[in-house]
Design a protein around this motif. Structure first.
Motif, PDB file in Angstrom:
ATOM      1  N   GLU A  40       3.697  -1.103  -6.389  1.00 18.42           N
ATOM      2  CA  GLU A  40       3.750  -1.377  -7.825  1.00 18.42           C
ATOM      3  C   GLU A  40       4.897  -2.331  -8.082  1.00 18.42           C
ATOM      4  O   GLU A  40       6.045  -2.052  -7.725  1.00 18.42           O
ATOM      5  CB  GLU A  40       3.936  -0.092  -8.632  1.00 18.42           C
ATOM      6  N   ILE A  41       4.580  -3.464  -8.714  1.00 16.92           N
ATOM      7  CA  ILE A  41       5.585  -4.491  -8.954  1.00 16.92           C
ATOM      8  C   ILE A  41       5.179  -5.314 -10.177  1.00 16.92           C
ATOM      9  O   ILE A  41       4.014  -5.705 -10.299  1.00 16.92           O
ATOM     10  CB  ILE A  41       5.760  -5.393  -7.702  1.00 16.92           C
ATOM     11  N   ASP A  42       6.118  -5.539 -11.062  1.00 16.32           N
ATOM     12  CA  ASP A  42       5.865  -6.326 -12.272  1.00 16.32           C
ATOM     13  C   ASP A  42       4.626  -5.843 -13.021  1.00 16.32           C
ATOM     14  O   ASP A  42       3.842  -6.651 -13.545  1.00 16.32           O
ATOM     15  CB  ASP A  42       5.714  -7.815 -11.923  1.00 16.32           C
ATOM     16  N   GLY A  43       4.423  -4.537 -13.078  1.00 17.96           N
ATOM     17  CA  GLY A  43       3.296  -3.985 -13.803  1.00 17.96           C
ATOM     18  C   GLY A  43       1.961  -4.110 -13.103  1.00 17.96           C
ATOM     19  O   GLY A  43       0.919  -3.776 -13.681  1.00 17.96           O
ATOM     20  N   LYS A  44       1.963  -4.579 -11.863  1.00 15.63           N
ATOM     21  CA  LYS A  44       0.719  -4.738 -11.113  1.00 15.63           C
ATOM     22  C   LYS A  44       0.684  -3.789  -9.918  1.00 15.63           C
ATOM     23  O   LYS A  44       1.732  -3.385  -9.409  1.00 15.63           O
ATOM     24  CB  LYS A  44       0.547  -6.188 -10.647  1.00 15.63           C
ATOM     25  N   VAL A  45      -0.535  -3.479  -9.493  1.00 17.53           N
ATOM     26  CA  VAL A  45      -0.752  -2.617  -8.341  1.00 17.53           C
ATOM     27  C   VAL A  45      -1.387  -3.432  -7.224  1.00 17.53           C
ATOM     28  O   VAL A  45      -2.448  -4.046  -7.408  1.00 17.53           O
ATOM     29  CB  VAL A  45      -1.673  -1.423  -8.694  1.00 17.53           C
ATOM     30  N   LEU A  46      -0.727  -3.466  -6.079  1.00 16.05           N
ATOM     31  CA  LEU A  46      -1.242  -4.142  -4.892  1.00 16.05           C
ATOM     32  C   LEU A  46      -1.392  -3.115  -3.783  1.00 16.05           C
ATOM     33  O   LEU A  46      -0.602  -2.174  -3.684  1.00 16.05           O
ATOM     34  CB  LEU A  46      -0.292  -5.252  -4.432  1.00 16.05           C
ATOM     35  N   ILE A  47      -2.401  -3.302  -2.953  1.00 11.10           N
ATOM     36  CA  ILE A  47      -2.603  -2.436  -1.802  1.00 11.10           C
ATOM     37  C   ILE A  47      -2.762  -3.318  -0.575  1.00 11.10           C
ATOM     38  O   ILE A  47      -3.468  -4.334  -0.619  1.00 11.10           O
ATOM     39  CB  ILE A  47      -3.836  -1.531  -1.999  1.00 11.10           C
ATOM     40  N   ILE A  48      -2.069  -2.950   0.492  1.00  9.85           N
ATOM     41  CA  ILE A  48      -2.242  -3.666   1.753  1.00  9.85           C
ATOM     42  C   ILE A  48      -3.148  -2.834   2.643  1.00  9.85           C
ATOM     43  O   ILE A  48      -2.830  -1.709   3.003  1.00  9.85           O
ATOM     44  CB  ILE A  48      -0.899  -3.937   2.456  1.00  9.85           C
ATOM     45  N   ASP A  49      -4.308  -3.408   2.950  1.00  9.97           N
ATOM     46  CA  ASP A  49      -5.389  -2.824   3.750  1.00  9.97           C
ATOM     47  C   ASP A  49      -6.096  -1.694   3.014  1.00  9.97           C
ATOM     48  O   ASP A  49      -5.515  -1.010   2.165  1.00  9.97           O
ATOM     49  CB  ASP A  49      -4.918  -2.393   5.128  1.00  9.97           C
ATOM     50  N   CYS A  50      -7.366  -1.559   3.335  1.00  7.34           N
ATOM     51  CA  CYS A  50      -8.246  -0.606   2.656  1.00  7.34           C
ATOM     52  C   CYS A  50      -8.901   0.239   3.745  1.00  7.34           C
ATOM     53  O   CYS A  50      -9.980  -0.074   4.231  1.00  7.34           O
ATOM     54  CB  CYS A  50      -9.281  -1.372   1.834  1.00  7.34           C
ATOM     55  N   SER A  51      -8.234   1.304   4.121  1.00  2.80           N
ATOM     56  CA  SER A  51      -8.598   2.061   5.310  1.00  2.80           C
ATOM     57  C   SER A  51      -9.816   2.953   5.083  1.00  2.80           C
ATOM     58  O   SER A  51     -10.221   3.194   3.941  1.00  2.80           O
ATOM     59  CB  SER A  51      -7.403   2.921   5.755  1.00  2.80           C
ATOM     60  N   PRO A  52     -10.399   3.498   6.161  1.00  2.00           N
ATOM     61  CA  PRO A  52     -11.505   4.448   6.012  1.00  2.00           C
ATOM     62  C   PRO A  52     -11.108   5.696   5.241  1.00  2.00           C
ATOM     63  O   PRO A  52     -11.981   6.430   4.769  1.00  2.00           O
ATOM     64  CB  PRO A  52     -11.876   4.793   7.463  1.00  2.00           C
ATOM     65  N   ASP A  53      -9.809   5.934   5.091  1.00  2.00           N
ATOM     66  CA  ASP A  53      -9.307   7.091   4.353  1.00  2.00           C
ATOM     67  C   ASP A  53      -8.966   6.746   2.907  1.00  2.00           C
ATOM     68  O   ASP A  53      -8.336   7.546   2.202  1.00  2.00           O
ATOM     69  CB  ASP A  53      -8.057   7.650   5.046  1.00  2.00           C
TER      70      ASP A  53
END
Length: 252
Positions: free
Chosen positions: A41-54
């Motif tokens: 979470e940064i500057d009001g935004k949500v980022l995700i690194i990689d989208c795993s099987p879980d």
């Protein structure tokens, strides 16, 4: 910036199916590791690194809100196997996937229904944002610097966001790419196990890389059951290096 470790395990997760070693049998919750991913979470935004099987399990405990970008490192299943589970997030509009051309081609072949021109109702609403190793890119006001690393012979990406950097599935990194990490305060690097592996760095190699980059704080991720019990590994590490664990949240 807040960073939450959604998963810190290798491709099989920990415990590994069929294994009754000390780590897989451990009652310490830090020894239970889903496949590797982080939420930022940064500057009001949500980022995700990689989208795993879980991904589904990982997101059930998180606030249900728009994902402003998913940064994909490479095409191995443990890093992209949760893309279909992005369906609920389509309620907020397109989910932007930031990836290289080679990775885009692989995903279009594996998940054609997710990327078809005319998609049936219910599939995730995805938008491909192509990136390349040599060029920074923007997500709103956030500048992201891709870092080229080698996963044995497979070129993949790590990412630097301001004073935070995330490198997983590393075997080697060229000197020019390491220079892009100068001044990083917080570094996350993969450390599969203590013994040699053809496509992943060992714990000692991870510590050597941390020593060259010299962050104020470093966290280990993408760990297999072979690295040992979390509590014991923690005791063996320098004061500024910690093994991450699922659910750990840090401020950068």
């Amino acid at each position: 910036m807040k960073v939450r470790f959604l998963g810190t395990g290798t491709s099989t997760g920990v415990p590994q199916i069929g294994c009754d070693c000390d780590v897989c049998s451990s009652t310490d919750p830090r020894d239970r590791r889903l496949r590797t991913s982080v939420r930022i979470e940064i500057d009001g935004k949500v980022l995700i690194i990689d989208c795993s099987p879980d991904f589904r399990e990982q997101m059930l405990s998180q606030p249900f809100k728009k994902i402003d970008g998913i940064l994909l490192t490479h095409e191995h299943y443990d890093h992209v196997g949760g893309i279909d589970d992005l369906r609920p997030f389509s309620i907020f509009g397109e989910v932007d996937l930031y990836m290289e051309e080679r990775l885009e081609n692989a995903l279009r072949e594996r998940l054609p229904y997710c990327f078809a021109e005319y998609r049936y109702s219910g599939v995730p609403n995805l938008a491909v944002r192509r990136i390349s190793a040599g060029e920074d890119f923007q997500i709103g006001t956030i500048t992201v610097t891709p870092i080229r690393v080698m996963h044995y012979k497979l070129p993949i990406l790590g990412f630097r966001i301001r004073n935070f950097a995330y490198l997983t599935d590393i075997k080697t990194v060229e000197e020019a790419e390491l220079r892009k990490l100068e001044g990083v305060d917080t570094l996350v690097v993969s450390a599969l196990r203590k013994t040699a592996h053809i496509s992943h760095q060992t714990l000692d190699q991870a510590l050597e890389m941390i020593g060259r980059i010299k962050p104020k704080k470093a966290y280990l991720t993408h760990m297999s059951h072979e690295i040992g019990l979390h509590a014991k590994v923690e005791e063996e590490l320098p004061p500024n290096v910690l093994p991450a664990y699922d659910g750990l949240e840090i401020s950068v």
